[in-house]
Design a protein around this motif. Structure first.
Motif, PDB file in Angstrom:
ATOM      1  N   ILE A 124     -10.390  -8.538   2.652  1.00 49.30           N
ATOM      2  CA  ILE A 124     -10.211  -9.664   1.413  1.00 49.30           C
ATOM      3  C   ILE A 124     -11.170  -9.228   0.109  1.00 49.30           C
ATOM      4  O   ILE A 124     -10.822  -9.512  -0.914  1.00 49.30           O
ATOM      5  N   THR A 125     -12.244  -8.722   0.425  1.00 49.85           N
ATOM      6  CA  THR A 125     -13.100  -8.164  -0.706  1.00 49.85           C
ATOM      7  C   THR A 125     -12.392  -7.023  -1.398  1.00 49.85           C
ATOM      8  O   THR A 125     -12.255  -7.063  -2.605  1.00 49.85           O
ATOM      9  N   ALA A 126     -11.448  -6.237  -0.835  1.00 56.89           N
ATOM     10  CA  ALA A 126     -11.002  -5.116  -1.233  1.00 56.89           C
ATOM     11  C   ALA A 126      -9.874  -5.765  -2.429  1.00 56.89           C
ATOM     12  O   ALA A 126      -9.524  -5.225  -3.416  1.00 56.89           O
ATOM     13  N   ILE A 127      -8.865  -6.635  -1.599  1.00 52.40           N
ATOM     14  CA  ILE A 127      -7.708  -7.077  -2.622  1.00 52.40           C
ATOM     15  C   ILE A 127      -8.268  -8.013  -3.599  1.00 52.40           C
ATOM     16  O   ILE A 127      -7.661  -8.065  -4.716  1.00 52.40           O
ATOM     17  N   PRO A 169      -2.787  -0.583   9.694  1.00 50.23           N
ATOM     18  CA  PRO A 169      -3.867  -0.450  10.406  1.00 50.23           C
ATOM     19  C   PRO A 169      -4.873  -1.614  10.657  1.00 50.23           C
ATOM     20  O   PRO A 169      -5.538  -1.866  11.593  1.00 50.23           O
ATOM     21  N   VAL A 170      -4.789  -2.584   9.433  1.00 49.01           N
ATOM     22  CA  VAL A 170      -5.729  -3.697   9.483  1.00 49.01           C
ATOM     23  C   VAL A 170      -5.213  -4.754  10.467  1.00 49.01           C
ATOM     24  O   VAL A 170      -5.766  -5.195  11.203  1.00 49.01           O
ATOM     25  N   ILE A 171      -3.823  -4.724  10.192  1.00 52.58           N
ATOM     26  CA  ILE A 171      -3.084  -5.715  11.306  1.00 52.58           C
ATOM     27  C   ILE A 171      -3.337  -5.363  12.529  1.00 52.58           C
ATOM     28  O   ILE A 171      -3.485  -6.065  13.572  1.00 52.58           O
ATOM     29  N   GLU A 172      -2.988  -3.945  12.785  1.00 49.16           N
ATOM     30  CA  GLU A 172      -2.993  -3.696  14.183  1.00 49.16           C
ATOM     31  C   GLU A 172      -4.627  -3.755  15.002  1.00 49.16           C
ATOM     32  O   GLU A 172      -4.773  -4.106  15.882  1.00 49.16           O
ATOM     33  N   SER A 173      -5.582  -3.265  14.169  1.00 45.17           N
ATOM     34  CA  SER A 173      -6.690  -3.681  14.420  1.00 45.17           C
ATOM     35  C   SER A 173      -7.258  -5.223  14.634  1.00 45.17           C
ATOM     36  O   SER A 173      -7.830  -5.526  15.916  1.00 45.17           O
ATOM     37  N   LEU A 174      -6.855  -6.109  13.886  1.00 50.51           N
ATOM     38  CA  LEU A 174      -7.006  -7.487  14.274  1.00 50.51           C
ATOM     39  C   LEU A 174      -6.461  -7.872  15.409  1.00 50.51           C
ATOM     40  O   LEU A 174      -6.974  -8.594  15.962  1.00 50.51           O
ATOM     41  N   ARG A 175      -5.147  -7.645  15.351  1.00 50.36           N
ATOM     42  CA  ARG A 175      -4.470  -8.040  16.775  1.00 50.36           C
ATOM     43  C   ARG A 175      -5.206  -7.385  18.034  1.00 50.36           C
ATOM     44  O   ARG A 175      -5.493  -8.171  19.015  1.00 50.36           O
ATOM     45  N   ALA A 176      -5.617  -6.178  17.946  1.00 50.39           N
ATOM     46  CA  ALA A 176      -6.250  -5.626  19.259  1.00 50.39           C
ATOM     47  C   ALA A 176      -7.539  -6.278  19.368  1.00 50.39           C
ATOM     48  O   ALA A 176      -7.999  -6.609  20.548  1.00 50.39           O
ATOM     49  N   LEU A 177      -8.190  -6.284  18.169  1.00 49.77           N
ATOM     50  CA  LEU A 177      -9.598  -7.173  18.415  1.00 49.77           C
ATOM     51  C   LEU A 177      -9.528  -8.481  19.033  1.00 49.77           C
ATOM     52  O   LEU A 177     -10.239  -9.083  20.019  1.00 49.77           O
ATOM     53  N   LEU A 178      -8.450  -9.408  18.407  1.00 51.31           N
ATOM     54  CA  LEU A 178      -8.470 -10.689  18.799  1.00 51.31           C
ATOM     55  C   LEU A 178      -8.079 -10.942  20.333  1.00 51.31           C
ATOM     56  O   LEU A 178      -8.385 -11.950  20.892  1.00 51.31           O
ATOM     57  N   LEU A 187     -10.680   0.431   7.841  1.00 53.25           N
ATOM     58  CA  LEU A 187     -12.100   0.318   7.105  1.00 53.25           C
ATOM     59  C   LEU A 187     -11.943   1.434   5.995  1.00 53.25           C
ATOM     60  O   LEU A 187     -12.474   0.936   5.112  1.00 53.25           O
ATOM     61  N   ALA A 188     -11.331   2.508   6.410  1.00 57.77           N
ATOM     62  CA  ALA A 188     -11.279   3.552   5.332  1.00 57.77           C
ATOM     63  C   ALA A 188     -10.439   3.165   4.332  1.00 57.77           C
ATOM     64  O   ALA A 188     -10.816   3.506   3.026  1.00 57.77           O
ATOM     65  N   TRP A 189      -9.239   2.369   4.365  1.00 52.46           N
ATOM     66  CA  TRP A 189      -8.458   1.951   3.430  1.00 52.46           C
ATOM     67  C   TRP A 189      -9.086   0.795   2.640  1.00 52.46           C
ATOM     68  O   TRP A 189      -9.017   0.967   1.357  1.00 52.46           O
TER      69      TRP A 189
END
Length: 247
Positions: A144-147, A202-211, A224-226
């Protein structure tokens, strides 16, 4: 109180005085999520309940809509001469833009919480523990900060608030050619390369995996790199554009 905090408060007060814009930013992502779940979800095979699959993408779609209003508000301030008046008070460009970005992050966190609450009400059941939720929240905050910084740069780039709204179309479009709403392998082959390697996947896949408490691999680090790269470029671009527009 620092100028950035003061200006963030100003942006939030302006949002409160524009209920139509605020309601649209809050409700449109919720409505889109409900449309995908109830209109299209039964026809899409994701290997799990569709609401479980779609929530991370809905969160990012929500953030994109919220960031669009940031670009418009920055451009509106340029058009109305507000930034010139602030500059005459010796307020620098970084606090001015940071105020807009801070308000954008606050609005987006509120709308994301609303999306998550509605998702829980219609059947989303995250399996993450405290660390998983904390990691997901941190990644979402970084995105959110990035966009929001990118939206601020687009607001400075645009000649009018209307043009600023048009420039942010890409941020609202990017969730669609990703893994947000359908698995990438169901898309045409020529689209796989872009969908696999664009920043939102990668953001979506990360959130899906973490949640859902699933293995995330290296997706969170790529995400995070992106986010870090987009933020760095957007802040530098914002500084350069602000200097050019306020000479």
């Amino acid at each position: 109180m620092t100028p950035a905090v003061t200006l963030a408060g100003r942006s939030l007060r302006i949002s409160r005085r524009q209920p139509d814009v605020l309601i649209t930013a809050l409700m449109l992502p919720v409505m889109l999520m409900l449309i995908f779940v109830y209109f299209f979800g039964g026809a899409i095979d994701t290997g799990t309940a569709y609401v479980t699959y779609v929530v991370p993408g809905a969160m990012l779609l929500c953030a994109g809509f919220g960031a669009a209003s940031t670009a418009v508000s920055v451009s509106q301030d340029m058009k109305d001469g507000v930034i010139d008046r602030l500059r005459s008070l010796d307020v620098g460009g970084v606090p001015i833009l940071a105020g807009h970005v801070t308000a954008s992050v606050a609005r987006n966190l509120l709308s994301t919480a609303l999306v998550l609450a509605v998702a829980l009400a219609i059947g989303f059941r995250p399996q993450a523990g405290p660390l998983g939720f904390l990691a997901a929240a941190g990644l979402l905050f970084a995105y959110i900060t990035a966009i929001s910084w990118l939206a601020a740069a687009l607001g400075l780039l645009a000649d009018s608030p209307e043009a600023a709204g048009g420039f942010t179309f890409l941020m609202m479009f990017l969730p669609y050619p990703s893994s947000a709403f359908v698995p990438i392998d169901t898309m045409p082959g020529w689209l796989h390369g872009f969908a696999d390697h664009q920043p939102l996947t990668p953001v979506i896949e990360s959130l899906r995996a973490l949640l859902l408490d699933r293995p995330a691999g290296d997706a969170p680090w790529v995400a995070l790199a992106w986010c870090a790269g987009i933020t760095a470029v957007a802040v530098a671009l914002s500084a350069a554009l602000f200097t050019r527009r306020t000479r």
